[in-house]
Design an enzyme around this catalytic site. Sequence first.
Site, PDB file in Angstrom:
ATOM      1  N   ASN A   1       0.866  -1.178   0.000  1.00 20.33           N
ATOM      2  CA  ASN A   1       0.000   0.000   0.000  1.00 20.33           C
ATOM      3  C   ASN A   1       0.905   1.231   0.000  1.00 20.33           C
ATOM      4  O   ASN A   1       1.574   1.498   0.989  1.00 20.33           O
ATOM      5  CB  ASN A   1      -0.891  -0.045   1.254  1.00 20.33           C
ATOM      6  CG  ASN A   1      -1.683   1.222   1.463  1.00 20.33           C
ATOM      7  OD1 ASN A   1      -1.737   2.089   0.590  1.00 20.33           O
ATOM      8  ND2 ASN A   1      -2.310   1.335   2.628  1.00 20.33           N
TER       9      ASN A   1
ATOM     10  N   LYS B   1       0.054   4.275  -0.112  1.00 19.27           N
ATOM     11  CA  LYS B   1      -0.583   5.434   0.540  1.00 19.27           C
ATOM     12  C   LYS B   1      -0.405   6.700  -0.316  1.00 19.27           C
ATOM     13  O   LYS B   1      -0.405   6.617  -1.542  1.00 19.27           O
ATOM     14  CB  LYS B   1      -0.025   5.605   1.952  1.00 19.27           C
ATOM     15  CG  LYS B   1      -0.144   4.317   2.766  1.00 19.27           C
ATOM     16  CD  LYS B   1       0.077   4.512   4.225  1.00 19.27           C
ATOM     17  CE  LYS B   1      -0.020   3.171   4.922  1.00 19.27           C
ATOM     18  NZ  LYS B   1       0.092   3.270   6.355  1.00 19.27           N
TER      19      LYS B   1
ATOM     20  N   HIS C   1      -9.329   0.450   5.341  1.00 17.84           N
ATOM     21  CA  HIS C   1      -8.012   0.662   5.943  1.00 17.84           C
ATOM     22  C   HIS C   1      -8.175   1.534   7.185  1.00 17.84           C
ATOM     23  O   HIS C   1      -9.033   2.422   7.221  1.00 17.84           O
ATOM     24  CB  HIS C   1      -7.071   1.332   4.932  1.00 17.84           C
ATOM     25  CG  HIS C   1      -5.655   1.373   5.427  1.00 17.84           C
ATOM     26  ND1 HIS C   1      -5.214   2.336   6.304  1.00 17.84           N
ATOM     27  CD2 HIS C   1      -4.605   0.545   5.202  1.00 17.84           C
ATOM     28  CE1 HIS C   1      -3.939   2.098   6.594  1.00 17.84           C
ATOM     29  NE2 HIS C   1      -3.547   1.019   5.940  1.00 17.84           N
TER      30      HIS C   1
ATOM     31  N   GLU D   1      -6.660   3.975   8.266  1.00 20.08           N
ATOM     32  CA  GLU D   1      -6.585   5.427   8.045  1.00 20.08           C
ATOM     33  C   GLU D   1      -7.914   5.952   7.499  1.00 20.08           C
ATOM     34  O   GLU D   1      -8.311   7.085   7.795  1.00 20.08           O
ATOM     35  CB  GLU D   1      -5.393   5.749   7.123  1.00 20.08           C
ATOM     36  CG  GLU D   1      -4.084   5.572   7.889  1.00 20.08           C
ATOM     37  CD  GLU D   1      -2.900   5.123   7.068  1.00 20.08           C
ATOM     38  OE1 GLU D   1      -2.925   5.240   5.835  1.00 20.08           O
ATOM     39  OE2 GLU D   1      -1.930   4.621   7.685  1.00 20.08           O
TER      40      GLU D   1
ATOM     41  N   GLU E   1      -4.888  -5.651  10.620  1.00 19.38           N
ATOM     42  CA  GLU E   1      -3.897  -4.605  10.825  1.00 19.38           C
ATOM     43  C   GLU E   1      -4.171  -3.921  12.165  1.00 19.38           C
ATOM     44  O   GLU E   1      -4.999  -2.989  12.232  1.00 19.38           O
ATOM     45  CB  GLU E   1      -3.982  -3.573   9.697  1.00 19.38           C
ATOM     46  CG  GLU E   1      -3.703  -4.158   8.336  1.00 19.38           C
ATOM     47  CD  GLU E   1      -3.186  -3.100   7.383  1.00 19.38           C
ATOM     48  OE1 GLU E   1      -2.099  -3.302   6.840  1.00 19.38           O
ATOM     49  OE2 GLU E   1      -3.844  -2.058   7.219  1.00 19.38           O
TER      50      GLU E   1
ATOM     51  N   GLY F   1       2.719   1.804  10.882  1.00 21.50           N
ATOM     52  CA  GLY F   1       3.610   2.952  10.722  1.00 21.50           C
ATOM     53  C   GLY F   1       4.319   3.356  12.004  1.00 21.50           C
ATOM     54  O   GLY F   1       4.921   4.416  12.083  1.00 21.50           O
TER      55      GLY F   1
ATOM     56  N   SER G   1       3.875  -2.605  10.295  1.00 20.18           N
ATOM     57  CA  SER G   1       5.333  -2.589  10.415  1.00 20.18           C
ATOM     58  C   SER G   1       5.991  -3.906   9.997  1.00 20.18           C
ATOM     59  O   SER G   1       6.938  -4.371  10.634  1.00 20.18           O
ATOM     60  CB  SER G   1       5.744  -2.187  11.837  1.00 20.18           C
ATOM     61  OG  SER G   1       5.261  -0.890  12.139  1.00 20.18           O
TER      62      SER G   1
HETATM   63  C1  PEP Z   1      -0.573  -0.237   6.264  1.00 17.51           C
HETATM   64  O1  PEP Z   1      -0.789   0.954   6.182  1.00 17.51           O
HETATM   65  O2  PEP Z   1      -1.373  -1.003   5.745  1.00 17.51           O
HETATM   66  C2  PEP Z   1       0.607  -0.676   6.982  1.00 17.51           C
HETATM   67  C3  PEP Z   1       0.614  -1.876   7.429  1.00 17.51           C
HETATM   68  O3  PEP Z   1       1.639   0.239   7.152  1.00 17.51           O
HETATM   69  P1  PEP Z   1       3.107  -0.066   7.761  1.00 17.51           P
HETATM   70  O4  PEP Z   1       3.622  -1.300   7.083  1.00 17.51           O
HETATM   71  O5  PEP Z   1       3.901   1.149   7.430  1.00 17.51           O
HETATM   72  O6  PEP Z   1       2.925  -0.271   9.237  1.00 17.51           O
END
Ligand code: PEP
Length: 250
Positions: free
Chosen positions: A10, A12, A95, A97, A167, A173, A213
């Site tokens: 992703n 973003k 997601h 976000e 997630e 992040g 992460s």
């Molecule tokens: C994500 O936004 O789906 C995500 C898992 O981000 P990150 O890998 O940066 O934690």
Amino acid sequence: MTRAYYIAGNWKMHKTRTEAVALAKDLVAGLKDGKHTYLIAPSFTLLESVAAVVKGTNIRLGAQDCACEEQGAHTGEVSVLQLKDLGVQTVILGHSERRHLYKEDDALINKKVLLALKHGFEVILCVGELLEEREAGKAEAVCERQTVEGLKGVTAGDLNRIVIAYEPVWAIGTGKTATPEDADAIHAYVRKVVGNLYGAGAAEKMIIQYGGSVKPENAAALMAKENIDGALVGGAALQASTFVPIAKFN
Ligand code: PEP
């Protein structure tokens, strides 16, 4: 049963067109002998350029969201019809976000899921708890609610076009990864929820990605877990030097 591993990136709100095309080319080269299923999800404005690079390769093209209506007076939104026109195959929905920064609720996400399925897309439905929900012992309940509500009205026949991404919001992040054991426990729980809705056979087949992460250093340990079938990667998806080793974790 053995489920195929599915690694998704992703991007973003990152990359200009030139940067996106360069990354997509590096990924096509780096993953051409990869054994798993792959997807990249750039911003809407990059989709057409990236589509030209990944067409005919083993990398699927995803969008990070879609509107809940097919078309009409919806300023700033992007329709499934427009995504289909660009060759997008998959839509990431729910997601964290979108849920937490843009206040999307389960009902809205479910509307998008049904619309995307109706138009032939694969959907990656994201679920996951906030830190305070985990600390209050509500991680399973939150993921159950988001799964049940997100899948409302999805027929058994369409379930093979659904992927779930667990997630935990506190791991996105932040550099904090759920331990493989903690992640696997929620994956097993979500699989049970899918089983309650669609039966054990369907639950066994459901691909459940982990996101939060994921890095080259922790990917293999996560993927080794019984119920973890891939990854949805954010930060580490922005460079081929980190995404390729995750995508080729074994
Ligand atoms: C994500 O936004 O789906 C995500 C898992 O981000 P990150 O890998 O940066 O934690």
